[in-house]
Write a protein that holds these residues in place. Structure first.
Motif, PDB file in Angstrom:
ATOM      1  N   SER C 102      29.225 -68.881 -31.979  1.00  0.00           N
ATOM      2  CA  SER C 102      28.942 -69.842 -30.926  1.00  0.00           C
ATOM      3  C   SER C 102      28.939 -71.274 -31.442  1.00  0.00           C
ATOM      4  O   SER C 102      28.782 -72.217 -30.677  1.00  0.00           O
ATOM      5  N   SER C 103      29.119 -71.439 -32.730  1.00  0.00           N
ATOM      6  CA  SER C 103      29.142 -72.793 -33.312  1.00  0.00           C
ATOM      7  C   SER C 103      29.872 -72.751 -34.643  1.00  0.00           C
ATOM      8  O   SER C 103      29.989 -71.696 -35.266  1.00  0.00           O
ATOM      9  N   PRO C 104      30.351 -73.899 -35.077  1.00  0.00           N
ATOM     10  CA  PRO C 104      31.053 -73.944 -36.366  1.00  0.00           C
ATOM     11  C   PRO C 104      30.086 -73.741 -37.521  1.00  0.00           C
ATOM     12  O   PRO C 104      28.870 -73.803 -37.349  1.00  0.00           O
ATOM     13  N   LEU C 105      30.617 -73.503 -38.698  1.00  0.00           N
ATOM     14  CA  LEU C 105      29.769 -73.223 -39.852  1.00  0.00           C
ATOM     15  C   LEU C 105      28.743 -74.320 -40.081  1.00  0.00           C
ATOM     16  O   LEU C 105      27.574 -74.047 -40.272  1.00  0.00           O
ATOM     17  N   HIS C 138      29.287 -57.078 -32.729  1.00  0.00           N
ATOM     18  CA  HIS C 138      29.586 -58.479 -33.007  1.00  0.00           C
ATOM     19  C   HIS C 138      31.078 -58.612 -33.320  1.00  0.00           C
ATOM     20  O   HIS C 138      31.676 -57.744 -33.958  1.00  0.00           O
ATOM     21  N   VAL C 140      32.689 -60.326 -35.449  1.00  0.00           N
ATOM     22  CA  VAL C 140      33.047 -60.294 -36.875  1.00  0.00           C
ATOM     23  C   VAL C 140      33.002 -58.854 -37.396  1.00  0.00           C
ATOM     24  O   VAL C 140      33.891 -58.419 -38.146  1.00  0.00           O
ATOM     25  N   ALA C 141      31.979 -58.123 -36.968  1.00  0.00           N
ATOM     26  CA  ALA C 141      31.876 -56.714 -37.363  1.00  0.00           C
ATOM     27  C   ALA C 141      33.072 -55.935 -36.808  1.00  0.00           C
ATOM     28  O   ALA C 141      33.677 -55.115 -37.515  1.00  0.00           O
ATOM     29  N   LEU C 167      33.847 -66.054 -41.311  1.00  0.00           N
ATOM     30  CA  LEU C 167      32.677 -65.199 -41.501  1.00  0.00           C
ATOM     31  C   LEU C 167      33.097 -63.801 -41.959  1.00  0.00           C
ATOM     32  O   LEU C 167      32.446 -63.189 -42.811  1.00  0.00           O
ATOM     33  N   LYS C 170      33.751 -63.772 -45.646  1.00  0.00           N
ATOM     34  CA  LYS C 170      32.524 -63.957 -46.423  1.00  0.00           C
ATOM     35  C   LYS C 170      31.652 -62.695 -46.374  1.00  0.00           C
ATOM     36  O   LYS C 170      30.941 -62.394 -47.324  1.00  0.00           O
ATOM     37  N   MET C 171      31.700 -61.952 -45.259  1.00  0.00           N
ATOM     38  CA  MET C 171      30.945 -60.703 -45.154  1.00  0.00           C
ATOM     39  C   MET C 171      31.634 -59.593 -45.945  1.00  0.00           C
ATOM     40  O   MET C 171      30.987 -58.735 -46.525  1.00  0.00           O
ATOM     41  N   PRO C 173      34.776 -59.600 -48.586  1.00  0.00           N
ATOM     42  CA  PRO C 173      35.868 -60.302 -49.269  1.00  0.00           C
ATOM     43  C   PRO C 173      37.152 -59.497 -49.399  1.00  0.00           C
ATOM     44  O   PRO C 173      38.217 -60.072 -49.622  1.00  0.00           O
ATOM     45  N   GLU C 208      35.554 -76.294 -42.385  1.00  0.00           N
ATOM     46  CA  GLU C 208      35.193 -75.381 -43.478  1.00  0.00           C
ATOM     47  C   GLU C 208      35.764 -73.989 -43.213  1.00  0.00           C
ATOM     48  O   GLU C 208      36.234 -73.315 -44.135  1.00  0.00           O
ATOM     49  N   TYR C 211      39.389 -74.032 -43.996  1.00  0.00           N
ATOM     50  CA  TYR C 211      39.531 -74.085 -45.453  1.00  0.00           C
ATOM     51  C   TYR C 211      39.352 -72.689 -46.064  1.00  0.00           C
ATOM     52  O   TYR C 211      40.151 -72.249 -46.892  1.00  0.00           O
ATOM     53  N   ILE C 212      38.292 -72.019 -45.642  1.00  0.00           N
ATOM     54  CA  ILE C 212      38.005 -70.677 -46.164  1.00  0.00           C
ATOM     55  C   ILE C 212      39.157 -69.725 -45.847  1.00  0.00           C
ATOM     56  O   ILE C 212      39.652 -68.996 -46.718  1.00  0.00           O
ATOM     57  N   GLU C 216      41.360 -67.857 -48.604  1.00  0.00           N
ATOM     58  CA  GLU C 216      40.989 -66.491 -48.947  1.00  0.00           C
ATOM     59  C   GLU C 216      41.777 -65.408 -48.212  1.00  0.00           C
ATOM     60  O   GLU C 216      41.685 -64.251 -48.581  1.00  0.00           O
TER      61      GLU C 216
END
Lengths: 352, 352, 352, 352
Positions: C102-105, C138, C140-141, C167, C170-171, C173, C208, C211-212, C216
Motif C-alpha cells: 500500500s506504500s513504497p518502501l 498476501h 507477495v506470498a 519485497l 527480499k523475503m 532471495p 528503491e 533498484y532492488i 536482484e
C-alpha cells in the motif's frame, strides 16, 4: 617556475601602488610590528561578530590588518555598514573594510536574520559611516594580498560563512600556506544544529565553502563549534557587569544586543538544555578570543575533519574523523574546554 | 548605488593602466571594431580545443580578445603552453593568454588524458613558446575585466570545465549581465556520458561549476552536448581533405590529432553506435563554430536546465527541464540540428 | 541444504492446502498447460493497466495465473477493485486477485491520479465486485508461491511501482531464479520524465524497489520505457476503430479512458513533441504485448542498468550502463523498435 | 473493512493450525502468562547478542516467544546456529528460532566479523544443534504472527540490522500498532560511528531498514546507541566476577568472548576515549536489559528521530530532531543515563 608564475598572478590582485604603500605605513606606525598579533578578520556582522571585533580592537597586543565582509547574518552591504559602525564606535575607522561574497557558492542563500533585519539589532544610527568608506578592492583579492605581503605572520579569523575563504583558495591555491594560523567559528561537534537539524548556520549557509576551506587550508586551524559555544555561555550576571560599564562601547553593545539578549534569556527548551548552558552566548567572540589568546582554550580535539555535502538532514554538518577513516594528512583543533575566566576578562576589557 | 559600489570593485581587477591601454590600442587597430565578432575563449586545450581555436583564428570576421586557461584535458600549465603553441602556429601570439583554475571547486580532480599526457597528442615542439608568455593577470580577473570593458559586445566561448566562469560570477555577480552571449561545450542531452555513465567530461570535471554557470549566467547561451557532437561527426574522407591541405596549420593539426584519429577510427561499440556516427568528432569545434556563426545550428531545444550534483550515477549530468518543473526564468539553447556543410566549410577554412 | 531450508520457508507462504489444490485444478483444466504462456501480472490499475490486462485476457495462448496489486495510480484497495471490475467485464473473475503493498518502501507515497481518483476514469459501476473477492493471501506470498510451483514456466509482468517484486526477493532471495522471464513497464531511456524532471512515475513512485528489482532479478528482463511508449503512440484513427467495436469490452474501455483520451488529444507541447508522437499512448499495454508476444519488439538495447537513488533531479531515473562501467553480470533488454502492426492487432483483438 | 481484509491477510501468514496450537500450549504452561514479560527477539548473534539473550533467558519474569534471525555479525545461517547454541547452553531449546533476511534491502552487504568469522568467537562446538532445528516459517511471517496473536502484549527487542522489522511493516503496515513496545540497539546520538565515520554498524548495515522502522513503528521505542553503550562500560573487575562464576553459562560466555575481551582491553585511542569508558561493552545487553526492566535507564532523550540515507559521511547516522524541525508525531526514547548497579545485577544473574 613557481615564482615566475605565481608572483605575477599575485601582483594582479594588488589594486595599485598607493594602497599597498598605505598598508606598509600603517604597519610601520605600530612599533615593533613583529611583536603584535596580526589579524585578518572575515565577518558576516551580525551583533555576534560585532562583539568579537570589539574584543580584538581592545586587545593591546593585536593589530587588525583588514576586515573582509561576507553575506550571512544579513546582506553583505549591511555587513559592511555594520562593521564600519563598530569601527567608528571603537575609534578604529582607519582599518580597511572590504566587500566580498554576496551569496554562497551554490546560490541557495540563507540569510539568518536572528540579529534583526540589519544584522545589528535594528537600532539604526543616523551618523553611521556610509558604504563609500568600503575599500574598492574585492575582499578576496584583499585577503590574498594582505596575507601574501606578510607570509606566515597573519592569523585569519572567520566568523561567518566561509565563502570568501573558499574563493581565495580557488583563486590562489598557494595562499593557505602563507597563513600563520586560523580561527573559525562554525560547524558542530555532536551533530546538533541551529539552522538545520544537524547543521550550524555558518556551515549550512555555504557547505561547499566550508568543505573547500577545511580541505585546502592546511595552516593550523582552530574551530569553535556551535555546541562548544552553547556549553560555555557567560553567566548573565557577568554579562550585565560588562555592559553596564560606563563606556560608549558598553552602551553600544548593550543596545545592539538588546533583542538578542531578550531571546537568549527565555527558558531553554528541555532538549536544547542538554548542550546549552544558561547565559550569554557569543560564538564569534570565542573564536576571536582564541585568535587573540590561544590559551583561552585548555583542551581540544585534534583530528581530521570534513563537511557533509549530500545529506538530507546532515548537509553542512561538521564531520569529525576520529578513527582516521579518511586518511587525511591535515588535522584541526576543535575547542573542547574553555578557560572561562580568561574569556570573561577579554569580554570585560572589550567594553571598557 | 550600483556604480558607486561596483565600479570600484571592477577597478580593482584591472592590472594597471598600461595593460588596459594596450587592450584599447589593439582594439583600435582592427577597424571598425564594432563589426567584428569579439570572442573571449576559455579552454582546457586539448587538441579538441586546438581545432576549435584554429576555426576562430581563421574566421575573417572574428577577433579573439583573450584566451583563459583551465585545467581539464591536462594540467593548467600544459593548457597554457598548448594554447601558446597553437597561437604561434597560427601567427597570433599577440593574443593574451591567461592562467586560471588548476582544480575543480571541490577538488576531486579528474584530468582527462584522452589527448595525451600533454593534452596535445604528445608530439612536443622544441620551439614552442614558454610560460613566460602567459599574462600576469589571473584568468578570472582578466575575464571580468575584458568583458566589463566592452559590455554586451563579447561572446564567451567555453570548451573546458567551467571553473573559471563559475569563479568569475562568484567574484562579480553582475558580470554575466555584460556578456553578449555564450557558447558552451559540455553536458549531455540524452543522459549518455563519456567519463561517467551519465556525465560528460567537462561537466563531470566540475559539476558545481557547471551548476553555478547554468544558474547564474543569464546571457543567451548555446550548449553543444556530447551526444550532439557524436551525432554530427565529420566523415573521415572530409577530415583527410582538410588535413592534407598544403599548409603549416593542416600539418600541425594532423600531427597533434594523430593518436586521437587512430582511436576514433576504431570500430564503434554497438551500444555507443546508437548515438555516435562514424567520423571525426571535435566537440569543441562545434561550440566554436556556433560562436563564429550562429547559423551553423539549424534547430535547438530551448528550455531551462540544471546540473545534477548529488546522483550516484548522474552527478554532473545536464538536466533538461522540458516541462518547466523548476520554474526557472532563464532558458538555454541546446543544439539539435547542425548545418553540416557550413561546419565543414569552417573546418576546411581553419586549416588553409 | 538449499532444499532443507528453503522448501519449508516456501511452505509457510502457502495459505493452506485447499488453495493450493484449487490452483492445481485450474492448471489441469487448461489442456495442455505447458503450451500456454503462463503469466503472473502485478498492476497498479489504472486504466492503462486495464487495457494491458484486456490484451492478455483476450490472447488465446495465454493463461493468467494471478494478478497481484500494488498502490500506484490509486490506493491499493482501489487497484484491487479496478482489477476485479476488468475481470468481470472480461468474464474472467476466476483469476485470483491479491492485495499487496500500500506504500513504497521508504514511504514517501506518490499516488498518481492521472486516471481519476479511483484510477479507472471515475465512472463508477454499481455492480462492480467487492473487495471480498480479493484472496486472503498476501500478494507477495502469492507471487513467491505461484512462481515456485511452476519454476521457469511463468512470465512476470509488472506495470506499476515495483514494491511487491522488491519485497518478494527480499523475503525469498532465490525466487527470481525461478521466473521464466519478466516484462516491466517503467523507467526511461533518454532521461525524460513524466512525474519528475528525469523520472518516470512507476520508478519514481518507489525508486528503491526499482533498484532492488533491477539488481536482484536475474531472469531475462524486458523494459518498456516512458519514451519508448510515447514514441509508439497508436494513431487516434486506429484507437477509434478499436473502441467503436460493438462489444462490451470496447464500450468499457472507451468509457474508462474517456477523460484520459481527452487529455492525450490536447496539443502536445513543443518540447514534449521531441519524443511524443500524437496518438493513443498505453505504456502498460506495450509491456503486456511483449509478454504475450515477444516479437512485438523488433529491436532492443541490451545492457546493464541501474536506478539512480540519490539525485536531486534524477532520483528514480533508469540508468543505462552502455559502457559497462558498473561491471554487472546481468543485462536487460530495453525496447527500441516496435512492430506497430502486431501491437495494433493485439489491441484490436483485446476489445472484440 | 479493516477486519475483512486484514484478518485474512494475517491468516495467510500462519503456517498452519498445529504450530499455532503449540504456541498456545507453550503460553499456557507458564502460569500466569499475563504476568510475564513477553519478548520477541530479533538478533544478528554475534557474541554481543548471545550475552543479551542470556540476560533475558535468566530473567525470572520474562518469556521469549521466539527469536528471529538477521544477517549482521555473520551470515544469517550462522546467526541461526549461534542462537541455537546459546539456547542449548541455557537449556531453552524449546524457544522457536526463525531465519530471516540474509542481506540488507539495497543489497550492499556489510557483515561485521568483529566477533569472529562465525560470529561467536570462533570456538566451534561439535555438539551444537544443526539448522534442522530452525523453524520452517520465515522470520518476518513469524514476527507478524506472534505479535498479532498477542496484540499489545509483546515487547520487541532488536539487536541487529533492522531488515526483518522493516520487511514486516512493509508486508503488514498495521503490525507495529500491535507491538507493546520496542527496544532497539542501534544508531548513535553524538554522530560517533564504529563502522563508518558517523554511523553505527546495525544502522549502517541497512540504513533504509532503520529509516523505515523509525518512521513506521509508532509503538513506544527505546534506543540504545553506540555512544551510550560505550559510556556505560562495565568495569573489567566486575566482568571477571561474572564470568568466573562456577557455571556452564559463565564458562560459555567467557569462551566465546575471549577474543573480543582481548580487543576491548587494549588501550583506548585518545579520541575514542572521549566517549568510551574502559571496561566491558555489550551494546546488545543494554538494549535487552531495557526490555527486561525499563528502570535500568534513569534518563532519556525523548524526541523525534530519523536516519540519514544520502550522506557521503553520514549515511546510516541516527538523526535527533531536537528542535522538532521534521514535525513528526512520533517520538522515541534515547537512553541517556544507566542504573549501572541494576545492569550489573542482570549481567551477574545471567551467568549464574
Amino acid at each position: 617556475m613557481f615564482l615566475r608564475l605565481m608572483r605575477p598572478v599575485l601582483c594582479s590582485w594588488k589594486a595599485g601602488g598607493s594602497r599597498w604603500r598605505l598598508a606598509c605605513l600603517r604597519g610601520s606606525k605600530t612599533v615593533p610590528a613583529m611583536e603584535k598579533k596580526l589579524l585578518l578578520v572575515d565577518v558576516d556582522a551580525g551583533v555576534d561578530d560585532a562583539a568579537a571585533l570589539m574584543i580584538a580592537l581592545a586587545a593591546p597586543n593585536v593589530e587588525i590588518l583588514g576586515i573582509t565582509c561576507c553575506f550571512g547574518n544579513t546582506e553583505v552591504e549591511n555587513v559592511c555598514k555594520n562593521v564600519l559602525r563598530v569601527l567608528k564606535k571603537c575609534h578604529h575607522l582607519q582599518i580597511p573594510v572590504y566587500q566580498g561574497a554576496s551569496s554562497p557558492l551554490l546560490n541557495t542563500m540563507k540569510n539568518d536574520y536572528f540579529y534583526g533585519t540589519d544584522g545589528l539589532g535594528d537600532v539604526p544610527d543616523a551618523e553611521a559611516p556610509g558604504l563609500d568608506r568600503v575599500q574598492h578592492e574585492h575582499a578576496v583579492a584583499a585577503m590574498i594580498r594582505i596575507i601574501s605581503e606578510r607570509p606566515n605572520q597573519v592569523t585569519l579569523v572567520a566568523t561567518g560563512p566561509l565563502t570568501n575563504l573558499a574563493l581565495a583558495v580557488k583563486m590562489d591555491p598557494k595562499f593557505p600556506k602563507k597563513i600563520k594560523n586560523m580561527s573559525i567559528m562554525g560547524g558542530n561537534m555532536y551533530s546538533r544544529g541551529n539552522i538545520d537539524i544537524c547543521a550550524e548556520f555558518n556551515f549550512a549557509a555555504d557547505p561547499e565553502a566550508a568543505y573547500i576551506v577545511l580541505n585546502e587550508y592546511t595552516c593550523p586551524t582552530f574551530i569553535t563549534t556551535w555546541e562548544f559555544a552553547c556549553l560555555h555561555a557567560v553567566p548573565w550576571e557577568f554579562y550585565e557587569k560588562c555592559t553596564s560599564q560606563d563606556s560608549e562601547k558598553a552602551r553600544f553593545l548593550k543596545e545592539i544586543y538588546a533583542v538578542t539578549t531578550e531571546i537568549q534569556k527565555r527558558p531553554i527548551p528541555k532538549l536544547r538544555a542538554l548542550y546549552r548552558k544558561p547565559g550569554f552566548v557569543s560564538c564569534d567572540s570565542i573564536a576571536m578570543a582564541i585568535a587573540v589568546d590561544q590559551n583561552v582554550v585548555t583542551e581540544s580535539i585534534f583530528c581530521p575533519v570534513s563537511v557533509e555535502l549530500t545529506g538530507s538532514h546532515t548537509r553542512g554538518m561538521l564531520v569529525l574523523d576520529m578513527d582516521d577513516a579518511l586518511k587525511k594528512e591535515n588535522k584541526v583543533s576543535i575547542a573542547k574546554e574553555l578557560d572561562m575566566e580568561k574569556f570573561k576578562s577579554l569580554l570585560l576589557g572589550a567594553l571598557k
